[in-house]
Motif scaffolding. Structure first.
Motif, short mmCIF file in Angstrom:
data_model
loop_
_atom_site.label_atom_id
_atom_site.label_comp_id
_atom_site.label_asym_id
_atom_site.label_seq_id
_atom_site.Cartn_x
_atom_site.Cartn_y
_atom_site.Cartn_z
N ALA A 172 31.42 -7.63 26.61
CA ALA A 172 30.30 -6.71 26.88
C ALA A 172 30.69 -5.28 26.53
O ALA A 172 29.88 -4.54 25.95
N GLU A 173 31.92 -4.89 26.87
CA GLU A 173 32.37 -3.54 26.54
C GLU A 173 32.46 -3.34 25.03
O GLU A 173 32.09 -2.28 24.51
N VAL A 174 32.97 -4.36 24.34
CA VAL A 174 33.07 -4.27 22.88
C VAL A 174 31.68 -4.14 22.26
O VAL A 174 31.45 -3.35 21.33
N ALA A 175 30.72 -4.94 22.77
CA ALA A 175 29.36 -4.87 22.26
C ALA A 175 28.77 -3.48 22.49
O ALA A 175 28.10 -2.92 21.61
N GLN A 176 29.04 -2.90 23.68
CA GLN A 176 28.54 -1.56 23.96
C GLN A 176 29.18 -0.53 23.03
O GLN A 176 28.50 0.36 22.51
N GLN A 177 30.49 -0.68 22.83
CA GLN A 177 31.17 0.24 21.92
C GLN A 177 30.63 0.13 20.50
O GLN A 177 30.49 1.13 19.79
N CYS A 178 30.32 -1.09 20.08
CA CYS A 178 29.77 -1.28 18.74
C CYS A 178 28.39 -0.64 18.62
O CYS A 178 28.04 -0.09 17.56
N GLU A 179 27.59 -0.72 19.69
CA GLU A 179 26.29 -0.07 19.65
C GLU A 179 26.46 1.45 19.53
O GLU A 179 25.76 2.09 18.73
N TRP A 180 27.37 2.00 20.32
CA TRP A 180 27.62 3.44 20.23
C TRP A 180 28.16 3.81 18.84
O TRP A 180 27.81 4.85 18.29
N GLN A 181 29.01 2.95 18.32
CA GLN A 181 29.58 3.21 17.00
C GLN A 181 28.49 3.21 15.93
O GLN A 181 28.50 4.05 15.02
N GLN A 182 27.54 2.27 16.06
CA GLN A 182 26.45 2.21 15.09
C GLN A 182 25.63 3.49 15.12
O GLN A 182 25.26 4.05 14.08
N VAL A 183 25.34 3.98 16.34
CA VAL A 183 24.61 5.24 16.47
C VAL A 183 25.42 6.38 15.88
O VAL A 183 24.89 7.26 15.18
N PHE A 184 26.71 6.38 16.16
CA PHE A 184 27.59 7.44 15.64
C PHE A 184 27.58 7.45 14.11
O PHE A 184 27.48 8.51 13.49
N VAL A 185 27.69 6.25 13.51
CA VAL A 185 27.74 6.16 12.05
C VAL A 185 26.41 6.59 11.44
O VAL A 185 26.37 7.20 10.36
N GLU A 186 25.31 6.28 12.12
CA GLU A 186 24.01 6.71 11.60
C GLU A 186 23.87 8.23 11.65
O GLU A 186 23.29 8.83 10.74
N ARG A 187 24.38 8.84 12.70
CA ARG A 187 24.25 10.29 12.83
C ARG A 187 25.32 11.04 12.04
O ARG A 187 25.07 12.15 11.56
N LEU A 188 26.49 10.44 11.94
CA LEU A 188 27.60 11.08 11.24
C LEU A 188 28.24 10.02 10.35
O LEU A 188 29.22 9.39 10.73
N PRO A 189 27.68 9.78 9.16
CA PRO A 189 28.14 8.65 8.34
C PRO A 189 29.57 8.82 7.88
O PRO A 189 30.15 9.91 7.89
N ILE A 190 30.13 7.69 7.47
CA ILE A 190 31.49 7.68 6.94
C ILE A 190 31.41 7.97 5.44
O ILE A 190 30.85 7.18 4.68
N GLY A 191 31.94 9.09 5.04
CA GLY A 191 31.84 9.49 3.64
C GLY A 191 30.60 10.34 3.40
O GLY A 191 29.68 10.38 4.23
N PRO A 192 30.52 11.03 2.27
CA PRO A 192 29.42 11.97 2.02
C PRO A 192 28.03 11.33 2.03
O PRO A 192 27.09 11.92 2.56
N GLN A 193 27.90 10.15 1.42
CA GLN A 193 26.60 9.47 1.37
C GLN A 193 25.52 10.41 0.81
O GLN A 193 24.44 10.56 1.40
N ILE A 194 25.79 11.01 -0.35
CA ILE A 194 24.86 11.97 -0.95
C ILE A 194 23.59 11.27 -1.43
O ILE A 194 22.46 11.75 -1.19
N GLU A 195 23.73 10.16 -2.13
CA GLU A 195 22.55 9.49 -2.69
C GLU A 195 21.56 9.07 -1.61
O GLU A 195 20.36 9.33 -1.73
N PRO A 196 22.00 8.41 -0.52
CA PRO A 196 21.04 8.09 0.55
C PRO A 196 20.39 9.33 1.14
O PRO A 196 19.21 9.30 1.52
N LEU A 197 21.14 10.44 1.21
CA LEU A 197 20.57 11.68 1.74
C LEU A 197 19.45 12.20 0.84
O LEU A 197 18.38 12.60 1.32
#
Length: 233
Positions: free
Chosen positions: A101-126
């Motif tokens: 359950a804790e891992v699942a919660q951490q993964c949810e937070w991580q997903q939100v984190f990656v959406e708000r602060l992506p890994i790498g520049p991600q210029i084209e999607p921007l």
């Protein structure tokens, strides 16, 4: 003719006589024991009977009951160990579920984190996101400059210079759409003026055509600082 070793009537008679003598001897012994027991006074006789009963009980305890009790004790000990192991396994199962359950919660937070602060520049999607929001708000979009990324404390910054053109309501809708995006975008230095190329005419929706110049900064994390992110994928 008789064969060697065959039984004869005389042999049967001798065997019968021997058995009879043995029975008589045993009977005489029992009679003697009973006579002696009868000559014992009543209180002593009662004490002797109690002593015999105690002896029988002690013999039963050590011969039968004690052995059974040892088996029972071993079985109880084995059962208690099994119960203890079962409790340990149940506790481990509870811990596993809690960790999951804790891992699942951490993964949810991580997903939100990656959406708000992506890994790498991600210029084209921007750029795709900016163009989509421009189409939704019905404004014309021009990305004038994308400067090199600058490093912050735990993130990298990408500064951009952007021009949009449309009515006041359309430009407001464009900014509102950007504010609703998961990725963090910081809009600064907005310069809003009437568009020189459309001066004197209004948009079909009404209102003058305006030109908004602004700086947009977006951010991303360094891939080397996000070890373990793939564990949730």
């Amino acid at each position: 003719m008789l064969r060697w070793g065959a039984s004869t009537p005389s042999a049967w008679k001798r065997g019968s006589t021997t058995a009879s003598a043995t029975s008589k001897a045993e009977g005489a012994i029992m009679s003697e024991i009973l006579d002696q027991f009868d000559r014992i006074p009543g209180p002593q006789k009662l004490a002797l009977l109690l002593l015999v009963a105690v002896g029988i009980f002690v013999a039963f305890y050590f011969i039968v009951y004690s052995g059974q009790q040892e088996d029972i004790d071993r079985a109880k000990s084995r059962l208690e160990r099994q119960y203890a192991r079962q409790a340990e396994l149940m506790a481990e199962a509870d811990d596993i579920e809690r960790v999951r359950a804790e891992v699942a919660q951490q993964c949810e937070w991580q997903q939100v984190f990656v959406e708000r602060l992506p890994i790498g520049p991600q210029i084209e999607p921007l750029l795709v996101t900016l163009q989509q929001q421009a189409q939704i708000a019905a404004v014309s979009l021009e990305v004038q400059d994308i400067s090199g990324a600058s490093s912050g404390r735990d993130y990298m910054t990408i500064p951009m210079a952007i021009n949009v053109q449309g009515t006041y309501d359309q430009i407001s809708d464009f900014f509102y759409g950007l504010s609703r995006q998961p990725r963090i975008m910081n809009i600064r230095n907005i310069n809003l003026a009437r568009s020189a190329s459309t001066r004197g005419r209004a948009d079909e929706a009404g209102g003058p055509i305006l030109r908004a110049q602004f700086n947009l900064a977006t951010y991303y994390t360094d891939p080397e600082s996000t070890q373990g992110v793939e564990a949730c994928n």
